[in-house]
Design an enzyme around this catalytic site. Structure first.
Site, PDB file in Angstrom:
ATOM      1  N   GLU A  63       0.819  -1.206   0.000  1.00 59.02           N
ATOM      2  CA  GLU A  63       0.000   0.000   0.000  1.00 59.02           C
ATOM      3  C   GLU A  63       0.858   1.263   0.000  1.00 59.02           C
ATOM      4  OE1 GLU A  63      -2.239  -3.031   2.636  1.00 59.02           O
ATOM      5  OE2 GLU A  63      -0.203  -2.627   1.954  1.00 59.02           O
ATOM      6  N   CYS A  95      -0.595   0.300   7.482  1.00 57.91           N
ATOM      7  CA  CYS A  95      -1.058   0.658   6.143  1.00 57.91           C
ATOM      8  C   CYS A  95      -2.465   1.251   6.167  1.00 57.91           C
ATOM      9  CB  CYS A  95      -1.024  -0.573   5.240  1.00 57.91           C
ATOM     10  SG  CYS A  95       0.652  -1.156   4.899  1.00 57.91           S
ATOM     11  N   ARG A 195      12.156 -22.899  -4.911  1.00 55.13           N
ATOM     12  CA  ARG A 195      13.094 -23.051  -3.789  1.00 55.13           C
ATOM     13  C   ARG A 195      13.350 -21.714  -3.096  1.00 55.13           C
ATOM     14  NH1 ARG A 195      18.004 -26.598  -6.508  1.00 55.13           N
ATOM     15  NH2 ARG A 195      16.981 -28.659  -6.503  1.00 55.13           N
ATOM     16  N   ARG A 218      20.116 -21.567  -7.655  1.00 52.70           N
ATOM     17  CA  ARG A 218      21.172 -20.887  -8.414  1.00 52.70           C
ATOM     18  C   ARG A 218      20.733 -20.426  -9.803  1.00 52.70           C
ATOM     19  NH1 ARG A 218      21.777 -26.113  -7.823  1.00 52.70           N
ATOM     20  NH2 ARG A 218      22.004 -27.485  -9.638  1.00 52.70           N
ATOM     21  N   GLU A 309      12.266 -32.383  -1.656  1.00 53.46           N
ATOM     22  CA  GLU A 309      12.435 -32.800  -3.045  1.00 53.46           C
ATOM     23  C   GLU A 309      12.768 -34.282  -3.179  1.00 53.46           C
ATOM     24  OE1 GLU A 309      14.572 -30.305  -5.682  1.00 53.46           O
ATOM     25  OE2 GLU A 309      14.003 -28.461  -4.662  1.00 53.46           O
ATOM     26  N   SER A 317       6.474 -41.296   3.044  1.00 49.14           N
ATOM     27  CA  SER A 317       6.318 -41.157   4.494  1.00 49.14           C
ATOM     28  C   SER A 317       5.620 -39.848   4.853  1.00 49.14           C
ATOM     29  CB  SER A 317       7.690 -41.211   5.174  1.00 49.14           C
ATOM     30  OG  SER A 317       8.286 -42.474   5.012  1.00 49.14           O
TER      31      SER A 317
END
Length: 378
Positions: A63, A95, A195, A218, A309, A317
């Protein structure tokens, strides 16, 4: 956005400007965590006069950025904000007060603030004579925009997302122990972007041994802080030339192992940037780590959002123990065959998949398709 209908039906122009604010908010991904992503659009006489997003943690809120863009033209304007304007003094001023001071006459907001200030911003604006419309989105749609932020407002464990890249026949590798590239470079770049919006990336021993990943964003501009890597290694065994160790002084490596791990654990303790966390074994399998204990320790370390990942056993699990809050599923247009490693455990059909709902429409990255599912929270 979620496919669910809005709580409040808006006129087409209002819906268009609020959607614009939602899209602008996404520019803050990987930069504002643990704060939420927020976008704001100021409109007067049917014309956009200012817009902005929360760009960086500790910086001006959306805002404020939009008001600075509009300057004196903000008086009498309508503000479209993806999240309810805040009404508390934090790293930046409230705000709601800024909108009042600027003379904004109307505010349309998408999601209610789930924190302690919930309702405060809207109430303050209404008390100041501003016409306030919102929340427009229901809880499911609101959470889909800032899942980790909403999760953190109600839970004392990290937000956990699981990323899977699978073939059309639901395989994640051509054969056990064989490194297999499933998706293309466009999808890989998107994974790196994802990520950047998490505090840490987690993998299990199988993925470490097969892929030797670096687990950093990266391929995109880095997030607010260096990302941490979490390795679940029951025996604390990690090759001395593992890729994650090359930059452990920048991106810390947190290794979780069994309390019985000894020699290998002592060697890891001497590594710069490596932190060892012995935890109990899983109650049903002495060779596995207690995932609840892992996440409890992560929460103590200030790790509020984790992207897992793999591999297949760890993913299974997490799903079985109902620890997956979001599922990023990349589907590649290829078939690996019966010898491939299944993306899901044999008992995956017994999981209650009705607990998940689409967070947004599927998106294409090159020839691959990304589907995002969020767990429905009562």
């Amino acid at each position: 956005m979620s496919f669910r209908p809005p709580l409040i039906e808006l006129e087409p122009a209002d819906a268009l400007h609020l959607e614009c604010a939602r899209r602008i908010a996404q520019e803050g991904w990987g930069q504002v965590h643990p704060n939420p992503m927020v976008g704001c659009v100021l409109v007067k006489d049917g014309k956009v006069i200012g817009e902005g997003c929360h760009e960086v943690f500790g910086g001006p809120h959306a805002e404020i950025v939009a008001l600075e863009d509009a300057r004196s033209r903000a008086e009498g304007a309508t503000a479209y904000v993806s999240l309810e304007p805040c009404n508390h003094q934090g790293k930046t001023p409230p705000c709601a007060q800024a909108l009042l001071k600027a003379g904004v006459r109307r505010v349309v907001y998408g999601a209610s603030d789930p924190g302690l200030a919930s309702g405060g911003g809207a109430q303050t604006l209404r008390a100041g004579g501003v016409d306030v419309v919102g929340p427009v989105w229901d809880d499911v749609a609101a959470r889909s925009e800032n899942p980790a932020f909403f999760h953190g407002a109600r839970s004392a464990r990290p937000f956990v997302a699981l990323k899977l890249a699978a073939s059309l026949d639901a395989r994640i590798a051509a054969a056990p122990g064989q490194r297999t590239r499933i998706t293309g470079i466009e999808a890989e770049r998107e994974v790196h972007r994802i990520r950047a919006g998490f505090d840490a990336v987690m993998v299990g021993a199988g993925t470490m041994n097969t892929d030797d990943p670096r687990l950093t964003p990266r391929l995109v501009s880095p997030g607010r802080d260096p990302i941490r890597r979490i390795l679940l290694l029951p025996d604390a065994e990690l090759a001395s030339d593992a890729a994650v160790l090359a930059d452990a002084d920048i991106h810390a490596v947190h290794v979780f192992c069994l309390e019985t791990a000894s020699e290998a654990a002592l060697e890891l303790r001497e590594r710069t940037g490596v932190y060892l966390h012995p935890v109990p074994a899983d109650g049903s399998n002495a060779q596995f780590l207690d995932l609840e204990a892992v996440f409890a320790r992560c929460f103590e370390l200030g790790i509020g959002a984790i992207l897992c990942e793999g591999g297949a056993a760890l993913g299974a699990s997490l799903l079985r123990e109902q620890l997956v809050d979001r599922l990023y599923l990349f589907i590649a247009p290829r078939v690996l065959g019966g010898a491939g490693v299944a993306a899901y455990a044999a008992d995956a059909d017994q999981l209650d998949w009705n607990e998940y709902t689409a967070a947004c429409p599927p998106a294409a990255f090159g020839s691959d398709t990304l589907i995002i599912l969020d767990r429905i929270v009562d």
